[in-house]
Design a protein around this motif. Structure first.
Motif, PDB file in Angstrom:
ATOM      1  N   SER A  64       0.619   3.530   5.796  1.00 19.88           N
ATOM      2  CA  SER A  64       1.125   4.831   6.217  1.00 19.88           C
ATOM      3  C   SER A  64       1.477   4.791   7.701  1.00 19.88           C
ATOM      4  O   SER A  64       0.731   4.234   8.515  1.00 19.88           O
ATOM      5  CB  SER A  64       0.079   5.921   5.948  1.00 19.88           C
ATOM      6  N   CYS A  95       0.327  10.828   1.413  1.00 20.99           N
ATOM      7  CA  CYS A  95       0.023   9.509   1.979  1.00 20.99           C
ATOM      8  C   CYS A  95      -1.480   9.259   2.061  1.00 20.99           C
ATOM      9  O   CYS A  95      -1.961   8.162   1.755  1.00 20.99           O
ATOM     10  CB  CYS A  95       0.652   9.388   3.366  1.00 20.99           C
ATOM     11  N   GLN A 151      -3.670   2.448  -2.614  1.00 22.10           N
ATOM     12  CA  GLN A 151      -3.909   1.279  -1.774  1.00 22.10           C
ATOM     13  C   GLN A 151      -5.227   0.603  -2.136  1.00 22.10           C
ATOM     14  O   GLN A 151      -5.313  -0.636  -2.235  1.00 22.10           O
ATOM     15  CB  GLN A 151      -3.917   1.702  -0.307  1.00 22.10           C
ATOM     16  N   ARG A 162       4.707   6.961   3.667  1.00 28.63           N
ATOM     17  CA  ARG A 162       4.238   5.727   3.046  1.00 28.63           C
ATOM     18  C   ARG A 162       5.187   5.383   1.894  1.00 28.63           C
ATOM     19  O   ARG A 162       5.556   6.258   1.114  1.00 28.63           O
ATOM     20  CB  ARG A 162       2.813   5.902   2.520  1.00 28.63           C
TER      21      ARG A 162
END
Length: 576
Positions: free
Chosen positions: A278, A313, A321, A292
């Protein structure tokens, strides 16, 4: 009893009383009822009782059956009882001996019609409104109610226009029949309902007004939109209604987005194959936001970039992630992603977008099973970066001469072609420009900025100043193939692909005196062969029409792939 007949005027048509007159005056010499005092204000009655009075007519009639009577003036009644007054005949009877009398018709007093305009309803209907499906709503219904689940809730936004400052928010509803509709609140109504609405809860909504949906901001498949008012009701249903689904999707394969129009709205589902960190972006209003970018892949043979903005994000983006870092690949369902056609096709989140990670729906289970059985290694072409090395099906190869001879770019829509050519010249005098770093919506402003009097950068479009500016490529390069030479323009992303470094790095190298690194980088790119993805469109410069060719993508030629392409072209060419 004393009766006084006041002076009055005969109104209307008189009624003939022939029989009554004949009985009253059989010989024409006497009458039982006299009209004493009628039309004679000087008459005074002193008696205590009276049989009857009949007022005589004051006109004169020449007919044989009608006479007019006039009472004697100043006559007085001195007795206590009186049988009748005998009127002196003023008109001569020239015909028969019968006397005819008329009695005037007295109309009732005028009464105006009743006026109910300012009166309220007789009885108020306190019965609850009937619950109807969302698809049955229309502006001509007086009382209605819908029972639906909140599937999305927008952020509270503030605005300023000619009417002044205001605030607005909206939320989407879904009922058990699959109907969807957007509900919007303004100003004081926002304070009334913003804290009440929760995503996933079921509500009973009534007493709102329906107006045509604004399709620029409303992607739901409904031609109407509900606007709540101060008298509207939004009641939470305490019991969960299992007949109303949690969410409704209309998934499209990624391959369909390749030909979709800009700013259209899509629901997609895919496997997340990669995600970028991000980064912080400065918006036009001076506020910072997060961005992101991740990549989605499905079974259609295409992949696409999805840009997450704002809270997406740090919430869903961070969770994705963590899943990727653990070695797994999650399924992501995107509700209401917005299509962008800048440098290929990509998706971005908007305020009404929703992200679902590994949702428990059949489409997610089927996609995960395909990915685990070999879909992870299947060839997928990105429609966001227009990678042509694998020979995309929509690739149109042209030579420089064919672009000119076929008149490409002169239609209403731009032409997209791929040219295999060598880069033979780069203009270095103005290879980049200072750009505004502020964000306008989900994109960077990128307008040219100048130095202000206090040595800060100023953007005329955003009307703001800032300490640091951005540097963006504006490369003018000349390319050549075996048929001819032409000029093309490369902007930021394609400029980085050609020179191999950012515009800011090249700007700083060029500012250093006696440093040959800038010239060395430029010379190293000359006479290199590229596959240029070009956007060709005719534009107006003053009064002159020019065809502008913009480099959307620039890839170094993979000679193995290029050789297979040439062999395929040779096999399809006619033999003589």
């Amino acid at each position: 009893m004393e009766i006084i007949i006041p002076q009055c005027e005969i109104i209307g048509n008189p009624t003939m009383l022939t029989d009554l007159t004949q009985k009253a005056f059989p010989t024409g010499s006497s009458m039982q009822s006299a009209g004493a005092g009628y039309n004679n204000p000087g008459t005074i009655n002193h008696g205590s009782s009276m049989q009857s009075f009949q007022p005589p007519l004051n006109g004169r009639n020449q007919a044989s059956t009608m006479h007019s009577f006039q009472p004697t003036s100043n006559s007085q009644n001195q007795g206590n009882n009186m049988q009748s007054f005998r009127s002196t005949l003023n008109a001569q009877n020239q015909g028969n001996s019968h006397v005819t009398s008329f009695q005037p018709t007295v109309q009732p007093p005028y009464r105006p019609p009743p006026n109910y305009k300012n009166h309220g309803a007789i009885m108020k209907n306190e019965a609850p409104a009937r619950i109807i499906p969302i698809t049955a709503l229309n502006p001509y219904q007086g009382r209605w109610a819908i029972k639906a689940r909140v599937t999305a809730k927008g952020d509270l936004r503030r605005y300023n226009n000619a009417r002044g400052d205001g605030k607005v928010f909206s939320f989407d509803l879904l009922d058990s029949d699959g109907g969807e509709i957007r509900v919007t609140c303004f100003n004081a109504v926002v304070d009334q309902f913003y804290e009440v609405i929760e995503v996933g809860r079921v509500y009973l909504v009534s007493k709102g007004s329906l107006k045509p949906a604004q399709k620029n901001f409303n992607h739901l498949k409904n031609e109407w939109e509900i606007f709540l008012e101060s008298t509207s009701t939004v009641d939470l249903c305490p019991d969960e209604d299992g007949s109303i689904p949690q969410q409704q999707f209309s998934f499209k394969p990624i391959s369909e987005i390749e030909n979709a129009e800009n700013n259209s709205i899509f629901d997609v589902i895919g496997m997340v194959t990669s995600i970028n960190p991000s980064i912080t972006i400065l918006r036009k209003n001076g506020m910072e936001t997060q961005r992101r970018i991740l990549n989605l892949k499905d079974g259609s043979g295409r992949s696409i970039e999805l840009t997450l903005w704002g809270d997406f994000c740090n919430k869903e983006g961070q969770k994705l992630q963590e899943i990727l870092d653990s070695g797994d690949f999650p399924v992501l369902a995107v509700k209401a992603g917005k299509v962008s056609d800048f440098s290929g096709k990509s998706l971005g989140t908007i305020s009404s977008s929703q992200l679902f990670i590994n949702p428990g729906i059949p489409e997610a289970h089927g996609l995960k099973d395909w990915f685990d059985r070999g879909g992870q290694n299947a060839v997928s072409i990105s429609i966001s970066k227009d990678i042509m090395a694998g020979g995309s099906k929509n690739e149109i190869r042209k030579t420089v001469a064919e672009i000119r001879h076929e008149g490409l770019g002169r239609s209403d829509k731009p032409d997209w072609v791929t040219v295999c050519a060598s880069l033979i010249f780069i203009k270095t005098g103005s290879f980049c420009y200072t750009a505004c770093p502020l964000m306008i919506g989900d994109r960077q402003c990128n307008k040219k900025v100048t130095r202000s009097g206090n040595s800060r950068w100023q953007c005329d479009r955003c009307n703001q100043e800032f300490d640091e500016c951005d540097y963006r490529y504006l490369l003018q390069v000349q390319i050549q193939d075996h048929t001819g030479v032409t000029w093309v323009t490369a902007f930021q992303e394609s400029g980085e692909e050609i020179l191999g470094c950012s515009a800011k790095e090249m700007y700083l190298l060029n500012e250093v005196p006696d440093d040959n690194r800038f010239s060395a980088i430029v010379r190293s790119r000359l006479f290199q062969q590229y596959l240029f993805r070009l956007k060709i469109k005719e534009e107006t410069y003053g009064d002159e029409q020019r065809v502008k060719m913009t480099v959307v993508k620039a890839d170094m030629v993979d000679y193995s792939t290029q050789s297979r392409y040439l062999l395929d072209m040779m096999s399809k060419s006619p033999r003589y």
